[in-house]
Every structure is written in structure tokens, then in C-alpha cells.
Design a protein around this motif. Structure first.
Motif, PDB file in Angstrom:
ATOM      1  N   TYR A 109       0.820  -1.220   0.000  1.00 21.58           N
ATOM      2  CA  TYR A 109       0.000   0.000   0.000  1.00 21.58           C
ATOM      3  C   TYR A 109       0.852   1.268   0.000  1.00 21.58           C
ATOM      4  CZ  TYR A 109       0.504  -1.439   4.928  1.00 21.58           C
ATOM      5  OH  TYR A 109       0.987  -1.902   6.121  1.00 21.58           O
ATOM      6  N   ALA A 112       1.571   1.956  -3.683  1.00 23.27           N
ATOM      7  CA  ALA A 112       0.359   2.422  -4.382  1.00 23.27           C
ATOM      8  C   ALA A 112       0.052   3.858  -3.994  1.00 23.27           C
ATOM      9  CB  ALA A 112      -0.812   1.508  -4.030  1.00 23.27           C
ATOM     10  N   LEU A 116      -0.260   7.220  -6.329  1.00 20.85           N
ATOM     11  CA  LEU A 116      -1.565   7.893  -6.431  1.00 20.85           C
ATOM     12  C   LEU A 116      -1.487   9.333  -5.936  1.00 20.85           C
ATOM     13  CD1 LEU A 116      -3.856   4.968  -5.238  1.00 20.85           C
ATOM     14  CD2 LEU A 116      -4.027   6.126  -7.447  1.00 20.85           C
ATOM     15  N   SER A 119       0.062  11.520  -8.506  1.00 23.34           N
ATOM     16  CA  SER A 119      -0.803  11.822  -9.654  1.00 23.34           C
ATOM     17  C   SER A 119      -1.918  12.788  -9.258  1.00 23.34           C
ATOM     18  CB  SER A 119      -1.355  10.541 -10.286  1.00 23.34           C
ATOM     19  OG  SER A 119      -2.174   9.878  -9.370  1.00 23.34           O
ATOM     20  N   MET A 174      -7.835   4.463   0.462  1.00 20.07           N
ATOM     21  CA  MET A 174      -7.756   4.160  -0.977  1.00 20.07           C
ATOM     22  C   MET A 174      -9.076   4.502  -1.660  1.00 20.07           C
ATOM     23  SD  MET A 174      -4.751   3.086  -1.892  1.00 20.07           S
ATOM     24  CE  MET A 174      -4.847   2.113  -3.367  1.00 20.07           C
ATOM     25  N   ARG A 175     -10.157   4.105  -1.006  1.00 21.62           N
ATOM     26  CA  ARG A 175     -11.475   4.332  -1.615  1.00 21.62           C
ATOM     27  C   ARG A 175     -11.884   5.797  -1.521  1.00 21.62           C
ATOM     28  NH1 ARG A 175     -12.732  -0.825   0.503  1.00 21.62           N
ATOM     29  NH2 ARG A 175     -13.285   0.122   2.485  1.00 21.62           N
ATOM     30  N   PHE A 178      -8.246   8.458  -2.309  1.00 19.97           N
ATOM     31  CA  PHE A 178      -7.564   8.265  -3.587  1.00 19.97           C
ATOM     32  C   PHE A 178      -8.505   7.810  -4.711  1.00 19.97           C
ATOM     33  CE2 PHE A 178      -4.009   7.707  -0.519  1.00 19.97           C
ATOM     34  CZ  PHE A 178      -3.206   8.742  -0.969  1.00 19.97           C
ATOM     35  N   LYS A 179      -9.785   7.565  -4.355  1.00 18.48           N
ATOM     36  CA  LYS A 179     -10.794   7.139  -5.346  1.00 18.48           C
ATOM     37  C   LYS A 179     -10.300   5.942  -6.164  1.00 18.48           C
ATOM     38  CE  LYS A 179     -13.132  10.951  -4.329  1.00 18.48           C
ATOM     39  NZ  LYS A 179     -13.539  10.884  -2.950  1.00 18.48           N
ATOM     40  N   SER A 180      -9.675   5.013  -5.448  1.00 21.35           N
ATOM     41  CA  SER A 180      -9.119   3.842  -6.132  1.00 21.35           C
ATOM     42  C   SER A 180      -9.943   2.602  -5.800  1.00 21.35           C
ATOM     43  CB  SER A 180      -7.678   3.634  -5.670  1.00 21.35           C
ATOM     44  OG  SER A 180      -7.223   2.369  -6.067  1.00 21.35           O
ATOM     45  N   ASP A 181     -10.025   1.696  -6.771  1.00 22.76           N
ATOM     46  CA  ASP A 181     -10.749   0.434  -6.536  1.00 22.76           C
ATOM     47  C   ASP A 181      -9.841  -0.619  -5.926  1.00 22.76           C
ATOM     48  OD1 ASP A 181     -12.966   1.509  -7.692  1.00 22.76           O
ATOM     49  OD2 ASP A 181     -12.428   0.829  -9.721  1.00 22.76           O
ATOM     50  N   ALA A 182      -8.553  -0.334  -5.891  1.00 21.88           N
ATOM     51  CA  ALA A 182      -7.608  -1.331  -5.365  1.00 21.88           C
ATOM     52  C   ALA A 182      -7.890  -1.577  -3.892  1.00 21.88           C
ATOM     53  CB  ALA A 182      -6.184  -0.830  -5.539  1.00 21.88           C
TER      54      ALA A 182
END
Ligand code: IMP
Length: 433
Positions: A109, A112, A116, A119, A174-175, A178-182
Motif C-alpha cells: 500500500y 500504491a 496515487l 498523480s 484508498m477508496r 484516492f478514489k481507487s478500486d484497489a
């Protein structure tokens, strides 16, 4: 007995790998004290080029011990890859390599989140190496880090419980942020890291105890820094810095050795200046033919990320600051030969602020630094090859004058000059061990 700390005096990539490799011959132990696999130390010998990211370059010398201290953040996958890569080249990594059981691990993590976050920052990004360095140090300070020794089999249950709560928090971040699905899975991480632990376990020990016992027994230790002073989390061009203490003091906390044991600090400087990533670089030669010459002749491409390094003239204000922060006792100047073709060479001796005032020291705020323009001193170039010279007396008089002016402006005696990438291409003015 000597305990010398080797530090980068600019923004990293000064050629520490070569100097440490050279000095390792004279030391008994080489110990890394901070950073992780964001570093890339290039070592050239017997016509072969090796790039090390984690393991100290002492590993290339028979009979020497290479140590990763507690201040290093370890990506176990990267470490195993490096060990295996060295084995393929015939370099043994066995009892000659020790890892602190207190070192924090870089977790999946962390990597990741590093990428993220960069970016999401867009224009304001730091330009990190994306290796998870910042998030790993954040967790260490927040007491949410995972240490290598946490992976011991006998602590499995307690560790899994702790990891579960850490990973749950990361997944929320993350969700939501970072709006990530991971999504990270505790048992998957545990199984992967437990397998990696088996490979690292033979190298683990209390490296502070080991180093102190060795010093007390009269052995010599070389403390190898990564990155550079201007990337130090406290003293660098914050926030465009790395997340560890890159200055010489970091060797004490990062290896568990008291300051009274250190006998010298060697600052490595390039004969010009480079920086990779974002942030101020006052002497930058952007869109300038000299900048292009330095980049090309110096092969200024990052060893870790392959990014082109920004190039500029030597900045004596920066190195003077560095000399003070590190308590430098000697200076090693690298890549002198890169300047060989230039008609004249410049050194920034001070800056000028927008009101026209002269500024002799480095401001602590990057915004203020960005407003300053360098005041240069111009010296004659030597326009002849210094490549591979090993005798100071054989350097052209103009090259000697340039080096001596740097020593004078920074207030640190010159102990070594590097005139090419291989071990042999070096002028040693003073033995440190
Ligand atoms: P991080 O260490 O990956 O978090 O990156 C933070 C900053 O330090 C970025 O500007 C990187 O380019 C820079 N950096 C990290 N490691 C090195 C290095 O070994 N040499 C030069 N710059 C580095």
C-alpha cells in the motif's frame, strides 16, 4: 579505527556509490543508514557496471560486512531481487550481509499511495521515485509501520491482528481519498511477506549491537548515505525532499551508533550541480547549451527511474550550507572530466534578491529561494582531458584552480577527486582510513 560518514552534499547522485566502493577497501564494514530503494548507486569495476539500490557497495569486497541499518526502509521484494541479481553476477550475499531487525518495511500500500498521491498533486507534485518511501516513513513515525522482525513466525497471530487494523485504514483511504478500486487483502500480504521473510531472516540481527561491538574492537566503519543534503527532510528544499535524514547526523540514529564514535564526515560533490524531480535548482542551465553538454557528457540520467537529471553550474552557497549541516571534514569532488571541454566555468558564490541585496546563505523557504538569482564567478576552463588522471600534479592548472576555489569557498579541504567512473580513475589526496 575510523568511522567515516559519507554524504551527498547536493541533491543526490553525486557519485557516492563509486567513492564508497573505493573506500570500502580500507574499511571493515559499510553500513547504509537511511532511504530505501529510491537510491541508485552506480559502481564500475573490471569493465562492468552495477547499480545497487539497497545493498551497500561494500558487498563487492571480499571479507567486508555490508549492513542495512534500522533507519533504512526495506522493500523485501526489491531486496531479494537485488540479492538474486548479485548472485547471478557471481557476487556472494551470505554472512557478509546483515539487515537490522528494527528496519521498517515498505508495504504494497505504500507504493500504491506514493504513486496515487503524486498523480493527484498534478502540477504540485514532488517527483518522487514512486517506491513508497514517503508513505513508509510516515507510517514509521505514526507508529503504524511494520518492522522486519514483526514477520517472525512465532508472533504471527499478534502481527496479523495489527496488520488487519492497519490495512483496513489503508483501504478506507484508498477508496475515499484516492478514489481507487484497489483493495488490499491482509492474508495475501501476510503470505507474500512471510515467504519473503524466510529469505531475509538469515541476514537479520541487532545491527546497532553488531556495529558498536565492531567499533569497540577497533574495526573501521563507513556509513553510507543515500540521496543528498538538500533532500534532507528537515534541512533540504522542503517539501521537495525525500522523507529521511540524509545528513551525517542521520548515521547515528539510522544505525544506532553514538555521535562520539564518528571520526570524520566526507561530503561528495559533483563538479557541477544536478537534480532529479521537482523543486528549486538556482544554478539550473535550462535551455542552455552548457546544460545540454553537462547532461550528455555526464550521462545525467537517474539510475533508479531513468529520468533525465536537470543540470547547472556548481553552487558554492549550497555546498557551504551542506558543509555546515554535516560538519564536513573533507570534500570529494566527482565528475571533473565532464567540464573538460568548456571554455569557461562558473561557480555561484552568492545570490541576489529581487531588491538587489546580496544573499550569502541558503534561505529555508523554497518560495524565497525561487526569487533569488545566482551571482557567478567565472573561471577559465582547461579544455584538455582530465579523464582518468590519478595524479593531482598532472591536472591542468585551470582545473586545479577551479578545485581549489571550491575548497576555499566551501571551507572544506579537498581529499579526493574523481576523474572517471571506474575505481582507478581517482586522485586520492588524503587517506581517510
Ligand atoms: P522519494 O525519495 O522517492 O520520496 O522522492 C523524493 C525526492 O527525492 C524526489 O525529487 C526524488 O527525485 C528525489 N530522490 C530520491 N532518491 C534520490 C536519489 O537517490 N538521487 C537523487 N534524487 C533522489
Amino acid at each position: 579505527m575510523a568511522c567515516v560518514v559519507v554524504v551527498g552534499s547536493q541533491w543526490g547522485d553525486e557519485g557516492k556509490g563509486k567513492v564508497v566502493d573505493l573506500l570500502a577497501e580500507r574499511a571493515d564494514i559499510v553500513a547504509r543508514f537511511q532511504g530505501g530503494n529510491n537510491a541508485g548507486h552506480t559502481v564500475v569495476f573490471s569493465g562492468q557496471t552495477y547499480i545497487l539500490h539497497l545493498i551497500p557497495s561494500g558487498i563487492f569486497h571480499q571479507g567486508k560486512l555490508a549492513v542495512l541499518g534500522n533507519g533504512v526502509v526495506v522493500d523485501p521484494e526489491a531486496l531479494i531481487e537485488e540479492i538474486d541479481g548479485l548472485a547471478k553476477l557471481g557476487v556472494e550475499v551470505g554472512d557478509n550481509f546483515k539487515v537490522s531487525d528494527e528496519a521498517n518495511l515498505i508495504m504494497p500500500y505504500h507504493k500504491a499511495m506514493d504513486r496515487l498521491r503524486e498523480s493527484l498533486k498534478g502540477e504540485g507534485k514532488i517527483g518522487t521515485t514512486g517506491r513508497g518511501i514517503g508513505p513508509a516513513y510516515e507510517d514509521k513515525m505514526a507508529r503504524s509501520g511494520v518492522r522486519v522482525s514483526d514477520l517472525r513466525r512465532k508472533d504471527e497471530r499478534a502481527f496479523c491482528d495489527r496488520l488487519k487494523s492497519i490495512v483496513e485504514e489503508k483501504n478506507v483511504l484508498m477508496r475515499s481519498h484516492f478514489k481507487s478500486d484497489a483493495v488490499f487483502d491482509v492474508s495475501e500480504i501476510f503470505d507474500r511477506y512471510a515467504a519473503l521473510y524466510e529469505r531475509i531472516a538469515p541476514h537479520l540481527c541487532d545491527t546497532s549491537l553488531l556495529l558498536n561491538q565492531a567499533i569497540d574492537a577497533g574495526q573501521s566503519v563507513l556509513f553510507e548515505g543515500a540521496q543528498g543534503t538538500l533532500l534532507d527532510v528537515d534541512h533540504g528544499t522542503y517539501p521537495f525532499v525525500t522523507s529521511s535524514s540524509t545528513v551525517a547526523g542521520g548515521a547515528c540514529t539510522g544505525c544506532g551508533v553514538g555521535p562520539t564514535k564518528i571520526t570524520g564526515v566526507l561530503g561528495i560533490v559533483k563538479a557541477y550541480t544536478t537534480r532529479v524531480g521537482e523543486g528549486p535548482l538556482p544554478t539550473e542551465l535550462r535551455d542552455d547549451p552548457v546544460g545540454a553538454i553537462l547532461q550528455e557528457r555526464g550521462q545525467e540520467i537517474g539510475a533508479t527511474t531513468g529520468r533525465v537529471r536537470r543540470c547547472g553550474w556548481f553552487d558554492a552557497v549550497v555546498v557551504r550550507e551542506s558543509a555546515r549541516l554535516n560538519g564536513m571534514s573533507g570534500l570529494a569532488i566527482t565528475k571533473l572530466d565532464v567540464l573538460d571541454s568548456l571554455e569557461t566555468v562558473k561557480i555561484a558564490v552568492a545570490y541576489r534578491d529581487p531588491e538587489g541585496n546580496e544573499v550569502a546563505s541558503l534561505p529555508h523557504h523554497v518560495g524565497t529561494l525561487a526569487e533569488l538569482t545566482p551571482i557567478y564567478e567565472e573561471l577559465p576552463g582547461w579544455q584538455s582531458s582530465t579523464r582518468g588522471l590519478r595524479d593531482y600534479g598532472r591536472l591542468p592548472a585551470a582545473a586545479q584552480a577551479y578545485l581549489e576555489r571550491i575548497a576555499e569557498l566551501t571551507g572544506v579541504p579537498l581529499v579526493l577527486v574523481s576523474t572517471g567512473p571506474s575505481r582507478e580513475e581517482t586522485i586520492v589526496l588524503e587517506e581517510l582510513f
